[in-house]
Design an enzyme around this catalytic site. Structure first.
Site, PDB file in Angstrom:
ATOM      1  N   ARG A  22       0.816  -1.232   0.000  1.00  0.00           N
ATOM      2  CA  ARG A  22       0.000   0.000   0.000  1.00  0.00           C
ATOM      3  C   ARG A  22       0.843   1.272   0.000  1.00  0.00           C
ATOM      4  O   ARG A  22       0.386   2.312  -0.458  1.00  0.00           O
ATOM      5  CB  ARG A  22      -0.938   0.005   1.199  1.00  0.00           C
ATOM      6  N   ASP A  74     -16.197   9.142   9.701  1.00  0.00           N
ATOM      7  CA  ASP A  74     -15.050   8.264   9.435  1.00  0.00           C
ATOM      8  C   ASP A  74     -13.782   9.082   9.621  1.00  0.00           C
ATOM      9  O   ASP A  74     -13.796  10.308   9.479  1.00  0.00           O
ATOM     10  CB  ASP A  74     -15.112   7.706   8.006  1.00  0.00           C
TER      11      ASP A  74
HETATM   12  C1  LIG Z   1     -14.173  -1.969   6.886  1.00  0.00           C
HETATM   13  S1  LIG Z   1     -14.786  -0.337   6.967  1.00  0.00           S
HETATM   14  C2  LIG Z   1     -16.402  -0.615   7.654  1.00  0.00           C
HETATM   15  C3  LIG Z   1     -17.468   0.198   6.952  1.00  0.00           C
HETATM   16  C4  LIG Z   1     -18.901  -0.062   7.429  1.00  0.00           C
HETATM   17  N1  LIG Z   1     -19.051   0.241   8.826  1.00  0.00           N
HETATM   18  C5  LIG Z   1     -19.312  -1.465   7.136  1.00  0.00           C
HETATM   19  O1  LIG Z   1     -19.407  -2.290   8.041  1.00  0.00           O
HETATM   20  O2  LIG Z   1     -19.544  -1.778   5.959  1.00  0.00           O
HETATM   21  C6  LIG Z   1     -13.871   0.331   8.359  1.00  0.00           C
HETATM   22  C7  LIG Z   1     -13.884   1.850   8.398  1.00  0.00           C
HETATM   23  O3  LIG Z   1     -13.422   2.270   9.690  1.00  0.00           O
HETATM   24  C8  LIG Z   1     -12.684   3.459   9.520  1.00  0.00           C
HETATM   25  N2  LIG Z   1     -11.812   3.683  10.700  1.00  0.00           N
HETATM   26  C9  LIG Z   1     -10.690   3.027  11.056  1.00  0.00           C
HETATM   27  N3  LIG Z   1     -10.155   3.576  12.157  1.00  0.00           N
HETATM   28  C10 LIG Z   1     -10.971   4.592  12.519  1.00  0.00           C
HETATM   29  C11 LIG Z   1     -10.944   5.547  13.581  1.00  0.00           C
HETATM   30  N4  LIG Z   1      -9.977   5.567  14.499  1.00  0.00           N
HETATM   31  N5  LIG Z   1     -11.939   6.460  13.631  1.00  0.00           N
HETATM   32  C12 LIG Z   1     -12.933   6.472  12.709  1.00  0.00           C
HETATM   33  N6  LIG Z   1     -12.996   5.597  11.676  1.00  0.00           N
HETATM   34  C13 LIG Z   1     -12.036   4.676  11.586  1.00  0.00           C
HETATM   35  C14 LIG Z   1     -11.908   3.217   8.228  1.00  0.00           C
HETATM   36  O4  LIG Z   1     -11.468   4.427   7.646  1.00  0.00           O
HETATM   37  C15 LIG Z   1     -12.942   2.470   7.383  1.00  0.00           C
HETATM   38  O5  LIG Z   1     -13.652   3.342   6.531  1.00  0.00           O
END
Ligand SMILES: C[S@@+](CC[C@H](N)C(=O)[O-])C[C@H]1O[C@@H](n2cnc3c(N)ncnc32)[C@H](O)[C@@H]1O
Length: 289
Positions: free
Chosen positions: A54, A163
């Site tokens: 990445r 997010d």
């Molecule tokens: C796998 S996606 C899940 C999306 C959705 N909730 C779903 O279940 O389809 C995980 C998301 O968590 C966000 N994320 C990771 N660490 C985070 C943090 N400390 N605060 C807010 N968002 C975070 C990432 O940017 C990503 O968009």
């Protein structure tokens, strides 16, 4: 061609040749530390190949020769912007409309009916999609609401979509999805609440009114003052370590209203002090007691 020996460097603690750029255990640990401090995401040694793949394009874009140079850059004051780019590159944004359908069934049959009735009498409805990625989750909530109450946007009903990654927040706010993305949306909802936009599908004004996107770090400050009747935090805490996970769930308890529901991801299990205040009412669905 890029080549990496995943895990080898971390196990031996020695510098390994890693193809185009050298990624040592020390570099990997520095990147993992920054990511952990900035986002709570914990990177095990097994993610070394992922980090390489990445970030190699970032090194190329910046004309850098090694990960050591990159680490120095993101650790310094001039690398603040790149540090955010690094974070965005290392987060996993996989999502889709109506992912884990049973949560939307629960929303439609259990949680929303009394709330929407109350909204018609002037009540307030607030739902939080925490870690909303590209917007599929909050818009699926909005579609569930609009399927039950087509004029919902005229009432005090709002969904906060947050997010840490500014790119996904901008994507969600733009609200345009391709054919493949909207496939899981039932045809009736798709016809009524999306408009054709070039080759894509744009969310309707009603959906835009219902959903507000904000950048918000779950391990940082939360500016919200009021509570929510439902919090979706699905497939986010799997990337955190156990103490961070428990801290976030217990912070949710300050925001989840009495009888409010917390929806978590299919591979997540609630632990820690929050679990004393919630009862399991469905698959990965917890209601505040
Ligand atoms: C796998 S996606 C899940 C999306 C959705 N909730 C779903 O279940 O389809 C995980 C998301 O968590 C966000 N994320 C990771 N660490 C985070 C943090 N400390 N605060 C807010 N968002 C975070 C990432 O940017 C990503 O968009």
């Amino acid at each position: 061609m890029s080549r990496i020996l995943p895990g080898t460097a971390a196990q031996s603690g020695t510098v390994q040749p890693t193809g185009e750029f050298e990624l040592t255990q020390k570099d990997f640990l520095r990147i993992a530390k920054i990511l952990y401090e900035d986002s709570g995401i914990a990177l095990p040694d097994s993610k070394m190949a992922l980090v390489y793949s990445r970030l190699a394009k970032r090194l190329r874009a910046l004309g850098m020769q090694s990960f050591r140079q990159y680490c120095e850059h993101v650790s310094g004051s001039e690398g603040v912007g790149e540090r955010m780019t690094m974070l965005a590159a290392l987060t996993t944004n996989v999502t889709h409309f109506f992912r884990e359908m049973h949560h939307f069934d629960h929303l439609r049959t259990d949680l929303l009916p009394p709330l929407l009735e109350a909204a018609k009498r002037g009540g307030r409805v607030r739902i939080w999609s925490a870690g909303c990625s590209n917007g599929h989750e909050p818009y699926s909530i909005a579609l569930t609401i609009l399927g039950m109450m087509p004029d919902a946007a005229n009432y005090d009903i709002r969904i906060l979509a947050s997010d840490i990654d500014p790119n996904v927040v901008a994507f969600g706010r733009a609200g345009i999805y391709d054919d493949a993305a909207v496939q899981p949306v039932p045809m009736e909802l798709r016809r009524r609440w999306f408009q054709r936009s070039g080759n894509g599908h744009s969310v309707s004004e009603e959906m835009r009114t219902l959903v507000s996107f904000r950048e918000l770090n779950l391990i940082g400050e939360w500016p919200m003052k009021n509570g929510f009747q439902a919090i979706f935090c699905r497939n986010v805490t799997i990337y955190f370590d156990e103490p961070t996970r428990q801290k976030i769930w217990s912070r949710f308890m300050k925001y989840l209203e009495p009888a409010g529901v917390l929806y978590i991801g299919h591979s997540e299990r609630l632990t820690g002090s929050a679990s004393d205040q919630l009862s399991l009412v469905g698959t990965t669905t917890y209601r505040r007691t």
